[in-house]
Enzyme design. Sequence first.
Site, PDB file in Angstrom:
ATOM      1  N   GLU A 104       0.861  -1.192   0.000  1.00 38.09           N
ATOM      2  CA  GLU A 104       0.000   0.000   0.000  1.00 38.09           C
ATOM      3  C   GLU A 104       0.888   1.230   0.000  1.00 38.09           C
ATOM      4  OE1 GLU A 104      -3.090   0.241   2.852  1.00 38.09           O
ATOM      5  OE2 GLU A 104      -3.572  -1.881   2.709  1.00 38.09           O
ATOM      6  N   CYS A 139       4.435   8.103  -0.158  1.00 36.22           N
ATOM      7  CA  CYS A 139       4.678   7.339   1.069  1.00 36.22           C
ATOM      8  C   CYS A 139       4.714   5.859   0.691  1.00 36.22           C
ATOM      9  CB  CYS A 139       3.558   7.632   2.067  1.00 36.22           C
ATOM     10  SG  CYS A 139       3.672   6.662   3.571  1.00 36.22           S
ATOM     11  N   CYS A 196       3.202  -5.228   9.783  1.00 39.11           N
ATOM     12  CA  CYS A 196       4.281  -4.741  10.643  1.00 39.11           C
ATOM     13  C   CYS A 196       4.264  -5.533  11.952  1.00 39.11           C
ATOM     14  CB  CYS A 196       4.104  -3.256  10.941  1.00 39.11           C
ATOM     15  SG  CYS A 196       5.474  -2.562  11.896  1.00 39.11           S
ATOM     16  N   CYS A 208       2.376  -1.128  17.442  1.00 39.31           N
ATOM     17  CA  CYS A 208       1.985   0.161  18.047  1.00 39.31           C
ATOM     18  C   CYS A 208       0.461   0.199  18.192  1.00 39.31           C
ATOM     19  CB  CYS A 208       2.471   1.318  17.184  1.00 39.31           C
ATOM     20  SG  CYS A 208       4.249   1.305  16.927  1.00 39.31           S
ATOM     21  N   CYS A 239      -1.967   2.152  15.747  1.00 41.43           N
ATOM     22  CA  CYS A 239      -1.704   2.003  14.311  1.00 41.43           C
ATOM     23  C   CYS A 239      -2.566   0.912  13.681  1.00 41.43           C
ATOM     24  CB  CYS A 239      -0.227   1.665  14.122  1.00 41.43           C
ATOM     25  SG  CYS A 239       0.210   1.300  12.426  1.00 41.43           S
ATOM     26  N   CYS A 252      -1.591   8.889   8.243  1.00 40.07           N
ATOM     27  CA  CYS A 252      -0.521   8.291   9.026  1.00 40.07           C
ATOM     28  C   CYS A 252      -1.073   7.236   9.999  1.00 40.07           C
ATOM     29  CB  CYS A 252       0.174   9.389   9.808  1.00 40.07           C
ATOM     30  SG  CYS A 252       1.567   8.812  10.743  1.00 40.07           S
TER      31      CYS A 252
HETATM   32  S1  SF4 Z   1       3.296   2.865  13.596  1.00 34.32           S
HETATM   33 FE1  SF4 Z   1       2.428   1.010  12.671  1.00 34.32          FE
HETATM   34  S2  SF4 Z   1       3.670   0.632  10.815  1.00 34.32           S
HETATM   35 FE2  SF4 Z   1       4.819   2.088  12.127  1.00 34.32          FE
HETATM   36  S3  SF4 Z   1       6.164   0.778  13.389  1.00 34.32           S
HETATM   37 FE3  SF4 Z   1       4.268   1.084  14.595  1.00 34.32          FE
HETATM   38  S4  SF4 Z   1       2.985  -0.694  14.052  1.00 34.32           S
HETATM   39 FE4  SF4 Z   1       4.580  -0.557  12.489  1.00 34.32          FE
END
Ligand code: SF4
Length: 373
Positions: free
Chosen positions: A81, A99, A106, A110, A113, A340
């Site tokens: 993406e 981007c 991932c 986080c 996210c 973001c």
């Molecule tokens: S913000 Fe999302 S994409 Fe970025 S490191 Fe943390 S979990 Fe991974």
Amino acid sequence: MEATVPILGMTLAGFEAAARGRGMVPPDVRAMYRRFHRTGEVPPGGFPSWVDDGRRPVHAVHVDGATAKFTMALHDGLETESVVIPMRHRDGSVTRTLCVSSQVGCAMGCRFCETAQMGLMRSLSAAEIVAQLHAARFAVEDPVAGATGFEIKNIVFMGMGEPMDNLDAVVGAIRTMTDRNAYGIAPVHVTVSTVGRTEGIRRYGDLLREPGFHRLNLAVSLNAPNDRIRSEIMPINRAEPIALLMAALLEFPKRPNAAICMEYVLIPGVNDAPEHCDEVCALLRPLRCSLNVIPYNPRRGSPWPAPEEERVREFVDRAIANGQFCKRRGTKGRSAMAACGQLGNAAIRNRRWVGVGAPEPAKEIVEIRVADA
Ligand code: SF4
């Protein structure tokens, strides 16, 4: 079967070296390489069988008036993406930032996210990362002019994934993206963003020490003023707490007057109090950096709302009053889950594919306006 060479993941020097052993002469190879990267054209009759051109079907685009998001199908059924963000400047000119994703999903987890909800599916190769730039240039409609073939000025590694966990491929992609024979993106317009992987920050610093790369940029997702809050919202902080991160950043080889971009996603009730602002400013004082405050974009099922505009303004004003260089970042693309921390969502699964050779216009684009910078 002869191994193929991924042209999208190679500098001209590497591609010429691969071609030499196959009996091709440099002028022909150079012309082929430049044409493909600069114009998207394949040679008449196609590439030689040893070249993998790396182009993949690109899915129609999601738009919310300022931002175009596209997905690209990989050979194994997964998808990248990417987001194209147009920016109109005071003189009326428009530049575009791409981007890119460095992984599918991932592993960092986080809590704010969207991508984290997927977990890590796999890392991308250098060619798959560059393929996102190639697709943005030649397969995705210009969000402003309604045609393909627009220029990309800035590259930010802020899509899906933690770039430092796939640094060899990220560095390989940067070498191709900045190659004057390919896309010629100026290193000063490339930013790698990390959650704070200190070993990766050091290795990325080694790239900046190479001739021609000293103007590359680093961004760090900080998002908290202390270890207690950061460990709650970013699991990586338990393994690499703020003191380790700051030590790596203080050693980072910045060029004179350059600043590391410290990203701070402002989450109501978590990290947005006045004392949090004072604490983060004190933490950052030894570091030449810009504090980029990003209003939280609620992910699906988020326990937190977006912050009120007034609270964002107060936080930024207080940071500036504390002597910290501080900017508020806009939240383009929120409604299309292209902002973001919002990549990797299920909403994009309702799609239509765009061809790779001579792409059809992406008909889902109904309107794209350019937001003020
Ligand atoms: S913000 Fe999302 S994409 Fe970025 S490191 Fe943390 S979990 Fe991974």
